[in-house]
Design a protein around this motif. Structure first.
Motif, short mmCIF file in Angstrom:
data_model
loop_
_atom_site.label_atom_id
_atom_site.label_comp_id
_atom_site.label_asym_id
_atom_site.label_seq_id
_atom_site.Cartn_x
_atom_site.Cartn_y
_atom_site.Cartn_z
N THR A 59 0.85 -1.23 -0.09
CA THR A 59 -0.14 0.08 -0.02
C THR A 59 0.85 1.21 -0.04
O THR A 59 0.38 2.48 -0.37
N THR A 63 -0.20 3.96 -2.70
CA THR A 63 -0.51 5.28 -2.59
C THR A 63 0.33 6.29 -2.95
O THR A 63 -0.03 7.37 -3.33
N HIS A 116 -7.68 8.66 7.32
CA HIS A 116 -8.26 7.53 6.54
C HIS A 116 -8.39 8.02 5.01
O HIS A 116 -8.89 9.19 4.89
N PRO A 117 -8.58 7.02 4.15
CA PRO A 117 -8.68 7.42 2.67
C PRO A 117 -10.31 7.43 2.66
O PRO A 117 -11.00 6.95 3.45
N THR A 118 -10.65 7.91 1.58
CA THR A 118 -12.07 8.20 1.18
C THR A 118 -12.44 6.88 0.62
O THR A 118 -11.51 5.88 0.39
N GLN A 119 -13.74 6.54 0.59
CA GLN A 119 -14.38 5.40 0.08
C GLN A 119 -13.76 4.91 -1.50
O GLN A 119 -13.46 3.90 -1.76
N ALA A 122 -10.25 3.77 -1.32
CA ALA A 122 -10.39 2.37 -0.84
C ALA A 122 -10.68 1.71 -1.88
O ALA A 122 -10.09 0.28 -1.75
N HIS A 123 -11.54 1.90 -2.73
CA HIS A 123 -11.97 1.16 -3.64
C HIS A 123 -10.90 0.84 -4.94
O HIS A 123 -10.84 -0.25 -5.22
N ALA A 125 -7.83 0.72 -4.17
CA ALA A 125 -6.72 0.06 -3.32
C ALA A 125 -7.15 -1.46 -3.51
O ALA A 125 -6.59 -2.19 -3.82
N ALA A 126 -8.55 -1.76 -3.38
CA ALA A 126 -9.25 -3.08 -3.35
C ALA A 126 -9.13 -3.54 -4.52
O ALA A 126 -8.77 -4.73 -4.85
#
Length: 150
Positions: A59, A63, A116-119, A122-123, A125-126
């Motif tokens: 990550t 990032t 924290h990252p935004t949704q 995070a999407h 990253a997933a």
């Protein structure tokens, strides 16, 4: 998963005495060291424990790529929190009782709050963890890990 460049989150940027717009290098150095150590540990364990399979998401690198070229991912703001108060919206947490500032479009921000990252981030990253190449997820991505363990 490893640790992202935590020195670049909005709260860490506030702590940086050199310039508010810069990342806090010391925290990022710790995150890089953690990735190196966890990678070596997992490689060692997999050679000792027959049949052990694993996947390590980098990550930090993921990032860092977004931080260097945010517009390529549709992100316009990599420094401020989408929800918070004060400078960079990172002086106070995103508590509704504190009447925080809210960004107009959270999918254009890397960070939701102080840390924290935004949704949306995070999407991204997933998707990368599930389908990424070995430079970002090693020795195999999460999709390959699921198939290998079935």
């Amino acid at each position: 998963m490893s640790v992202p460049p935590i020195g670049c989150c909005p709260h860490a940027r506030l702590q940086n005495l050199v310039t508010v717009s810069g990342c806090l290098t010391e925290l990022n150095d710790y995150a890089l060291a953690f990735h190196s150590m966890i990678s070596a540990l997992l490689q060692s364990l997999s050679s000792q424990l027959r049949g052990m399979i694993y996947s390590l998401g980098d990550t930090y690198t993921m990032t860092s790529i977004v931080l260097k070229e945010p517009l390529a991912f549709g992100i316009e703001n990599i420094e401020e929190a989408c929800c918070g108060s004060g400078l960079l919206d990172a002086e106070k947490p995103c508590y509704i009782a504190d009447r925080p500032n809210l960004c107009p479009n959270r999918s254009k921000y890397l960070f939701w709050d102080l840390y924290h990252p935004t949704q949306y981030a995070a999407h991204l990253a997933a998707i990368t963890l599930f389908t990424g190449d070995p430079s970002l997820v090693a020795p195999m991505n999460f999709s390959q890990l699921v198939q290998a363990s079935a």
